[in-house]
Design a protein around this motif. Structure first.
Motif, PDB file in Angstrom:
ATOM      1  N   UNK A 114     -11.257 -18.786   3.358  1.00  0.00           N
ATOM      2  CA  UNK A 114     -11.661 -17.726   2.503  1.00  0.00           C
ATOM      3  C   UNK A 114     -12.073 -18.213   0.521  1.00  0.00           C
ATOM      4  N   UNK A 115     -12.810 -18.260   0.114  1.00  0.00           N
ATOM      5  CA  UNK A 115     -13.532 -18.671  -0.796  1.00  0.00           C
ATOM      6  C   UNK A 115     -13.408 -16.956  -1.896  1.00  0.00           C
ATOM      7  N   UNK A 116     -13.249 -16.909  -2.734  1.00  0.00           N
ATOM      8  CA  UNK A 116     -13.231 -16.117  -4.169  1.00  0.00           C
ATOM      9  C   UNK A 116     -13.703 -16.932  -4.922  1.00  0.00           C
ATOM     10  N   UNK A 117     -14.784 -15.716  -5.353  1.00  0.00           N
ATOM     11  CA  UNK A 117     -15.575 -16.205  -6.346  1.00  0.00           C
ATOM     12  C   UNK A 117     -15.865 -15.661  -7.910  1.00  0.00           C
ATOM     13  N   UNK A 118     -15.389 -15.939  -8.733  1.00  0.00           N
ATOM     14  CA  UNK A 118     -15.473 -15.771 -10.435  1.00  0.00           C
ATOM     15  C   UNK A 118     -16.067 -16.001 -11.265  1.00  0.00           C
ATOM     16  N   UNK A 119     -16.949 -15.025 -11.017  1.00  0.00           N
ATOM     17  CA  UNK A 119     -18.298 -15.517 -12.211  1.00  0.00           C
ATOM     18  C   UNK A 119     -17.362 -14.834 -13.530  1.00  0.00           C
ATOM     19  N   UNK A 120     -18.920 -15.602 -14.716  1.00  0.00           N
ATOM     20  CA  UNK A 120     -18.506 -16.094 -15.720  1.00  0.00           C
ATOM     21  C   UNK A 120     -19.057 -15.031 -16.615  1.00  0.00           C
ATOM     22  N   UNK A 121     -19.136 -14.911 -18.363  1.00  0.00           N
ATOM     23  CA  UNK A 121     -19.318 -14.612 -19.449  1.00  0.00           C
ATOM     24  C   UNK A 121     -20.626 -13.909 -19.304  1.00  0.00           C
ATOM     25  N   UNK A 122     -20.671 -12.501 -18.984  1.00  0.00           N
ATOM     26  CA  UNK A 122     -21.567 -11.500 -19.312  1.00  0.00           C
ATOM     27  C   UNK A 122     -22.122 -11.792 -17.542  1.00  0.00           C
ATOM     28  N   UNK A 125     -14.569  -5.496 -17.057  1.00  0.00           N
ATOM     29  CA  UNK A 125     -16.110  -5.051 -18.380  1.00  0.00           C
ATOM     30  C   UNK A 125     -17.341  -6.016 -18.064  1.00  0.00           C
ATOM     31  N   UNK A 126     -17.042  -6.480 -17.018  1.00  0.00           N
ATOM     32  CA  UNK A 126     -18.778  -6.617 -15.792  1.00  0.00           C
ATOM     33  C   UNK A 126     -18.989  -5.794 -14.546  1.00  0.00           C
ATOM     34  N   UNK A 127     -20.068  -6.036 -14.347  1.00  0.00           N
ATOM     35  CA  UNK A 127     -20.641  -5.736 -13.449  1.00  0.00           C
ATOM     36  C   UNK A 127     -20.406  -3.954 -13.270  1.00  0.00           C
ATOM     37  N   UNK A 149     -14.759 -20.649 -10.252  1.00  0.00           N
ATOM     38  CA  UNK A 149     -15.039 -20.092 -10.961  1.00  0.00           C
ATOM     39  C   UNK A 149     -16.285 -20.815 -11.705  1.00  0.00           C
ATOM     40  N   UNK A 150     -17.246 -19.675 -12.290  1.00  0.00           N
ATOM     41  CA  UNK A 150     -18.245 -20.646 -13.116  1.00  0.00           C
ATOM     42  C   UNK A 150     -18.281 -19.924 -14.261  1.00  0.00           C
ATOM     43  N   UNK A 151     -18.044 -21.448 -15.266  1.00  0.00           N
ATOM     44  CA  UNK A 151     -18.252 -21.027 -16.808  1.00  0.00           C
ATOM     45  C   UNK A 151     -17.156 -20.349 -17.119  1.00  0.00           C
ATOM     46  N   UNK A 184     -15.429 -23.258 -18.378  1.00  0.00           N
ATOM     47  CA  UNK A 184     -15.285 -23.260 -20.034  1.00  0.00           C
ATOM     48  C   UNK A 184     -13.812 -23.978 -20.015  1.00  0.00           C
ATOM     49  N   UNK A 185     -13.635 -24.744 -21.392  1.00  0.00           N
ATOM     50  CA  UNK A 185     -12.242 -25.112 -21.602  1.00  0.00           C
ATOM     51  C   UNK A 185     -12.660 -25.742 -23.072  1.00  0.00           C
ATOM     52  N   UNK A 186     -11.478 -26.068 -23.110  1.00  0.00           N
ATOM     53  CA  UNK A 186     -11.111 -25.945 -24.983  1.00  0.00           C
ATOM     54  C   UNK A 186     -11.481 -25.553 -25.840  1.00  0.00           C
ATOM     55  N   UNK A 187     -11.693 -24.599 -25.685  1.00  0.00           N
ATOM     56  CA  UNK A 187     -12.150 -23.117 -26.161  1.00  0.00           C
ATOM     57  C   UNK A 187     -11.498 -22.633 -27.227  1.00  0.00           C
ATOM     58  N   UNK A 188     -11.365 -22.432 -28.317  1.00  0.00           N
ATOM     59  CA  UNK A 188      -9.690 -22.106 -29.410  1.00  0.00           C
ATOM     60  C   UNK A 188     -10.437 -20.395 -29.293  1.00  0.00           C
TER      61      UNK A 188
END
Length: 280
Positions: A37-45, A71-73, A108-110, A136-140
């Motif tokens: 089963x694919x579980x889809x996780x969207x990105x920011x905004x 917080x989204x959708x 997962x996107x972004x 998204x990776x390595x953001x402080x």
């Protein structure tokens, strides 16, 4: 057989997870009960909308679920939820457990890619594989002055003014390589987050709560097989991030798409689907 996007049918459902009313769309394949089963996780905004071009390919052979993060959708704009990546990951873990999902592959996107990695870190036994798209990776963490500033009275008004000045169409033109894709449907789909009156309250909490992305040391402990997909022209999360990520993850491969920006699911859904099939 690939289902036409306009004929895509989903069962919009709601479930309470961590005292948050979570909206999700469930696509059950009647003849593929034993497949992943694919579980889809969207990105920011963003929201479940961002997967609308990939889903017709996936559900022609598999079951899939796409959820809106707090917080989204259409998910509740909670002012009590802790908007950290770790807690987002925990919410997804609890979501999987409550729905009793088996054989899960997370897409997962972004920002959703970073949350997928959190899930793989927290509950590796629940995740078979991860597909990370411009993750998204390595953001402080946000700078301390920005976090402190979020507590200033009337900051919501200032943030609202800032968002009002942002033109959704202009922003979309910077995140895709093929500018012709930016049509009324895309603009409307990505404008939705700004319509809820409590949206900015959630964004302020996200600014306050969001810790830094997983460190190289933490990433190196993740054993879940990961497929990394990147657009070569991605200006939001540059391709060098993907090249670093594939080095840190123990079992990962990276595919880079030419003439593609950050919204890979919009620009190359069929190629993405074929690469996912090869990977799993």
């Amino acid at each position: 057989m690939v289902i036409n996007e306009k004929d895509l049918y989903s069962q919009g459902l709601r479930i309470n997870v961590q005292n948050v009313d979570v909206y999700y769309e469930k696509y059950d394949h009647p003849y593929q009960k034993n497949k992943p089963t694919f579980l889809m996780i969207h990105g920011f905004l963003s929201s479940t909308f961002s997967f609308r071009k990939l889903l017709p390919f996936l559900i022609s052979e598999y079951s899939a679920i796409s959820l809106d993060l707090p917080g989204f959708g259409k998910t509740e704009k909670s002012t009590k939820f802790i908007y950290s990546y770790q807690n987002y990951g925990k919410l997804v873990v609890d979501f999987i457990k409550q729905l009793k999902l088996k054989n899960v592959i997370i897409v997962g996107h972004s920002m959703g890619g970073q949350i997928a990695l959190q899930v793989a870190k927290q509950a590796p036994e629940l995740v078979k594989k991860c597909i990370l798209i411009g993750a998204s990776s390595y953001l402080k963490r946000a700078k301390r002055v920005a976090v402190y500033s979020s507590y200033i009275p009337f900051v919501t008004w200032f943030m609202k003014r800032w968002f009002e000045k942002k033109d959704v169409k202009e922003n979309l033109l910077t995140v895709v390589h093929n500018k012709n894709l930016v049509d009324d449907e895309l603009i409307q789909g990505y404008s939705k987050p700004f319509e809820d009156k409590h949206f900015l309250d959630c964004m302020i909490r996200l600014l306050r709560h969001r810790e830094g992305d997983l460190s190289s040391e933490e990433l190196q402990k993740i054993n879940t097989p990961c497929l990394l997909i990147w657009g070569k022209e991605d200006k939001v999360v540059p391709v060098n991030i993907g090249q670093k990520l594939v080095h840190d993850l123990q079992h990962a491969e990276l595919k880079i798409y030419e003439k593609t920006g950050h919204l890979v699911c919009e620009e190359k859904p069929e190629r993405l689907y074929k690469d996912i099939l090869s990977f799993i």
